[in-house]
Design a protein around this motif. Structure first.
Motif, mmCIF file in Angstrom:
data_model
loop_
_atom_site.group_PDB
_atom_site.id
_atom_site.type_symbol
_atom_site.label_atom_id
_atom_site.label_comp_id
_atom_site.label_asym_id
_atom_site.label_seq_id
_atom_site.Cartn_x
_atom_site.Cartn_y
_atom_site.Cartn_z
ATOM 1 N N ASP A 50 0.835 -1.207 0.000
ATOM 2 C CA ASP A 50 0.000 0.000 0.000
ATOM 3 C C ASP A 50 0.871 1.260 0.000
ATOM 4 O O ASP A 50 0.449 2.319 -0.458
ATOM 5 C CB ASP A 50 -0.955 -0.011 1.196
ATOM 6 N N LYS B 126 -16.511 -8.306 13.519
ATOM 7 C CA LYS B 126 -15.942 -9.305 12.597
ATOM 8 C C LYS B 126 -16.139 -8.846 11.155
ATOM 9 O O LYS B 126 -17.208 -8.359 10.813
ATOM 10 C CB LYS B 126 -16.700 -10.622 12.779
ATOM 11 N N TYR B 127 -15.115 -8.936 10.341
ATOM 12 C CA TYR B 127 -15.325 -8.556 8.947
ATOM 13 C C TYR B 127 -14.614 -9.499 7.994
ATOM 14 O O TYR B 127 -13.702 -10.212 8.371
ATOM 15 C CB TYR B 127 -14.950 -7.098 8.689
ATOM 16 N N TYR C 284 -13.956 -10.062 3.355
ATOM 17 C CA TYR C 284 -13.697 -9.311 2.115
ATOM 18 C C TYR C 284 -14.935 -8.549 1.663
ATOM 19 O O TYR C 284 -14.851 -7.432 1.168
ATOM 20 C CB TYR C 284 -13.251 -10.277 1.006
ATOM 21 N N CYS D 84 -4.979 0.313 -5.160
ATOM 22 C CA CYS D 84 -4.876 -0.658 -4.065
ATOM 23 C C CYS D 84 -3.562 -1.396 -4.234
ATOM 24 O O CYS D 84 -2.979 -1.410 -5.314
ATOM 25 C CB CYS D 84 -5.983 -1.711 -4.159
ATOM 26 N N LEU E 123 -2.845 -11.176 4.981
ATOM 27 C CA LEU E 123 -3.767 -12.235 4.518
ATOM 28 C C LEU E 123 -3.666 -12.512 3.018
ATOM 29 O O LEU E 123 -4.082 -13.554 2.542
ATOM 30 C CB LEU E 123 -5.201 -11.909 4.930
ATOM 31 N N SER F 296 -5.033 -12.071 0.199
ATOM 32 C CA SER F 296 -6.048 -12.729 -0.644
ATOM 33 C C SER F 296 -6.150 -12.079 -2.016
ATOM 34 O O SER F 296 -6.593 -12.709 -2.974
ATOM 35 C CB SER F 296 -7.417 -12.672 0.033
ATOM 36 N N ILE G 278 -9.686 -7.622 -2.436
ATOM 37 C CA ILE G 278 -10.362 -6.336 -2.206
ATOM 38 C C ILE G 278 -10.413 -5.476 -3.475
ATOM 39 O O ILE G 278 -11.471 -4.932 -3.811
ATOM 40 C CB ILE G 278 -9.683 -5.568 -1.035
HETATM 41 C C1 LIG Z 1 -11.060 -8.255 13.566
HETATM 42 C C2 LIG Z 1 -11.016 -8.998 12.251
HETATM 43 C C3 LIG Z 1 -11.944 -10.001 11.989
HETATM 44 C C4 LIG Z 1 -11.913 -10.686 10.781
HETATM 45 N N1 LIG Z 1 -12.831 -11.648 10.558
HETATM 46 C C5 LIG Z 1 -12.830 -12.320 9.383
HETATM 47 C C6 LIG Z 1 -13.791 -13.332 9.091
HETATM 48 O O1 LIG Z 1 -14.654 -13.650 9.889
HETATM 49 N N2 LIG Z 1 -13.760 -13.942 7.864
HETATM 50 C C7 LIG Z 1 -12.810 -13.597 6.949
HETATM 51 O O2 LIG Z 1 -12.808 -14.167 5.864
HETATM 52 N N3 LIG Z 1 -11.886 -12.658 7.194
HETATM 53 C C8 LIG Z 1 -11.859 -12.016 8.383
HETATM 54 N N4 LIG Z 1 -10.919 -11.047 8.606
HETATM 55 C C9 LIG Z 1 -9.926 -10.732 7.578
HETATM 56 C C10 LIG Z 1 -10.513 -9.783 6.551
HETATM 57 O O3 LIG Z 1 -11.333 -10.518 5.666
HETATM 58 C C11 LIG Z 1 -9.380 -9.181 5.720
HETATM 59 O O4 LIG Z 1 -8.541 -8.458 6.590
HETATM 60 C C12 LIG Z 1 -9.869 -8.173 4.690
HETATM 61 O O5 LIG Z 1 -10.979 -8.657 4.018
HETATM 62 C C13 LIG Z 1 -8.787 -7.818 3.692
HETATM 63 O O6 LIG Z 1 -8.360 -8.988 3.023
HETATM 64 P P1 LIG Z 1 -6.851 -9.131 2.639
HETATM 65 O O7 LIG Z 1 -6.032 -8.696 3.773
HETATM 66 O O8 LIG Z 1 -6.615 -10.496 2.099
HETATM 67 O O9 LIG Z 1 -6.744 -8.019 1.528
HETATM 68 P P2 LIG Z 1 -6.255 -8.080 0.028
HETATM 69 O O10 LIG Z 1 -7.435 -8.239 -0.851
HETATM 70 O O11 LIG Z 1 -5.111 -8.999 -0.138
HETATM 71 O O12 LIG Z 1 -5.741 -6.559 -0.042
HETATM 72 C C14 LIG Z 1 -5.557 -5.907 -1.294
HETATM 73 C C15 LIG Z 1 -5.587 -4.428 -1.085
HETATM 74 O O13 LIG Z 1 -6.898 -4.031 -0.674
HETATM 75 C C16 LIG Z 1 -6.790 -2.894 0.178
HETATM 76 N N5 LIG Z 1 -7.278 -3.226 1.527
HETATM 77 C C17 LIG Z 1 -7.396 -4.438 2.098
HETATM 78 N N6 LIG Z 1 -7.901 -4.330 3.338
HETATM 79 C C18 LIG Z 1 -8.114 -3.017 3.546
HETATM 80 C C19 LIG Z 1 -8.590 -2.249 4.643
HETATM 81 N N7 LIG Z 1 -8.969 -2.811 5.794
HETATM 82 N N8 LIG Z 1 -8.660 -0.894 4.517
HETATM 83 C C20 LIG Z 1 -8.265 -0.293 3.364
HETATM 84 N N9 LIG Z 1 -7.797 -0.968 2.307
HETATM 85 C C21 LIG Z 1 -7.719 -2.304 2.392
HETATM 86 C C22 LIG Z 1 -5.304 -2.535 0.211
HETATM 87 O O14 LIG Z 1 -5.019 -1.646 -0.840
HETATM 88 C C23 LIG Z 1 -4.645 -3.884 -0.048
HETATM 89 O O15 LIG Z 1 -3.326 -3.764 -0.551
HETATM 90 C C24 LIG Z 1 -10.923 -10.356 9.800
HETATM 91 C C25 LIG Z 1 -10.006 -9.351 10.055
HETATM 92 C C26 LIG Z 1 -10.042 -8.693 11.281
HETATM 93 C C27 LIG Z 1 -9.017 -7.612 11.544
#
Ligand SMILES: Cc1cc2nc3c(=O)[nH]c(=O)nc-3n(C[C@H](O)[C@H](O)[C@H](O)COP(=O)(O)OP(=O)(O)OC[C@H]3O[C@@H](n4cnc5c(N)ncnc54)[C@H](O)[C@@H]3O)c2cc1C
Length: 255
Positions: free
Chosen positions: A38, A89-90, A92, A114, A121, A123, A126
């Motif tokens: 990022d 809880k959150y 994607y 992004c 994580l 994935s 996003i």
């Molecule tokens: C308290 C908590 C509970 C969670 N519970 C669950 C659950 O129940 N089920 C589950 O599947 N996952 C859960 N997660 C994980 C959550 O799904 C991921 O953190 C989120 O969806 C981002 O996925 P990623 O990190 O793989 O992002 P990626 O898709 O790999 O990120 C790609 C890009 O998206 C942008 N991005 C990603 N996250 C954010 C953000 N938060 N704000 C701004 N930009 C962002 C950035 O530019 C990043 O480089 C939880 C996380 C937390 C902290």
């Protein structure tokens, strides 16, 4: 050129230890930081702004202390921050819906940047989900971006080939870490960041329905790294040959 950068606060995974008995990562007390890629996205936004002028807004979904991380990006050169505080809880679906709500509220934008994936994580979901929700074109895995007047041209890193892609505005672009070298802010810029605005927008103000995660993380385990302790004691040439041979068998070296 109005640019929105989505930036995630993550645990510094290089500081993370794994509990050897449960194999679970120990997350307590680990420093937080902005996901590395990022910072590349912000750097690219700054470069585009240097060329075309405009405004850079950083948007983060995360806990309240993420405000401190947003300040680092303001010091690098972003103009304004938006924090969407979220402690429930959150997944994607929730994160991309909140980011889409915030970007719609920002209204006027040409480019959404992004990272290709977060460093925790990873994935990579996003960016593409967000482009879908905003109903705009997307260019993923950009290793170079050339923002021109009416279109943007990007080179996509496909591993064994590069694909040149162009799009009109508005467009969402996910960048790779090879795209640039993020700058280090000067002391003056760090001090100046304190005067830049960080708005807090509640989730309720951005999406009408209550957001429920649709994906559940069932288990989170660290991957144990075990040494094989193979020692080659023959003469140097023979040892090198054996080492290369076994690395090739392990798939570490391409055939
Ligand atoms: C308290 C908590 C509970 C969670 N519970 C669950 C659950 O129940 N089920 C589950 O599947 N996952 C859960 N997660 C994980 C959550 O799904 C991921 O953190 C989120 O969806 C981002 O996925 P990623 O990190 O793989 O992002 P990626 O898709 O790999 O990120 C790609 C890009 O998206 C942008 N991005 C990603 N996250 C954010 C953000 N938060 N704000 C701004 N930009 C962002 C950035 O530019 C990043 O480089 C939880 C996380 C937390 C902290």
């Amino acid at each position: 050129m109005n640019i929105v950068v989505c930036a995630k606060q993550v645990v510094d995974v290089s500081e993370m230890k794994v509990d050897s008995s449960t194999k679970k990562p120990i997350l307590q007390g680990i420093p937080q930081k902005i996901s590395d890629i990022d910072k590349n996205a912000i750097e690219e936004a700054i470069k585009i702004k240097e060329k075309h002028d405009g405004k850079i807004t950083v948007v983060t979904v995360g806990p309240n202390d993420a405000k401190e991380r947003i300040k680092e990006l303001l010091a690098m050169g972003a103009d304004e921050g938006v924090l969407i505080p979220y402690s429930e809880k959150y997944d994607y679906h929730v994160v991309s819906s909140l980011l889409a709500g915030a970007i719609k509220k920002i209204g006027e934008y040409d480019i959404v940047l992004c990272g290709e994936a977060s460093i925790d994580l990873f994935s990579g979901q996003i960016g593409p989900r967000l482009a879908g929700l905003l109903n705009i074109p997307q260019i993923t895995y950009a290793q170079s971006v050339n923002a021109e007047g009416v279109k943007v041209v990007a080179e996509r890193n496909m591993g064994d080939k590069m694909v040149t892609t162009e799009s009109s505005y508005p467009v969402l672009i996910t960048v790779t870490k090879e795209i640039n070298e993020p700058r280090l802010p000067s002391l003056m810029q760090i001090l100046g960041a304190a005067n830049k605005p960080i708005n807090e927008w509640s989730a309720n103000s951005l999406v009408q329905d209550k957001l429920e995660p649709v994906i559940e993380i069932v288990e989170l385990k660290g991957v144990p790294m075990e040494r094989k302790n193979i020692v080659y004691q023959d003469d140097l040439d023979e040892s090198i040959e054996k080492l290369v041979d076994s690395l090739a068998k392990e798939g570490v070296l391409g055939g």
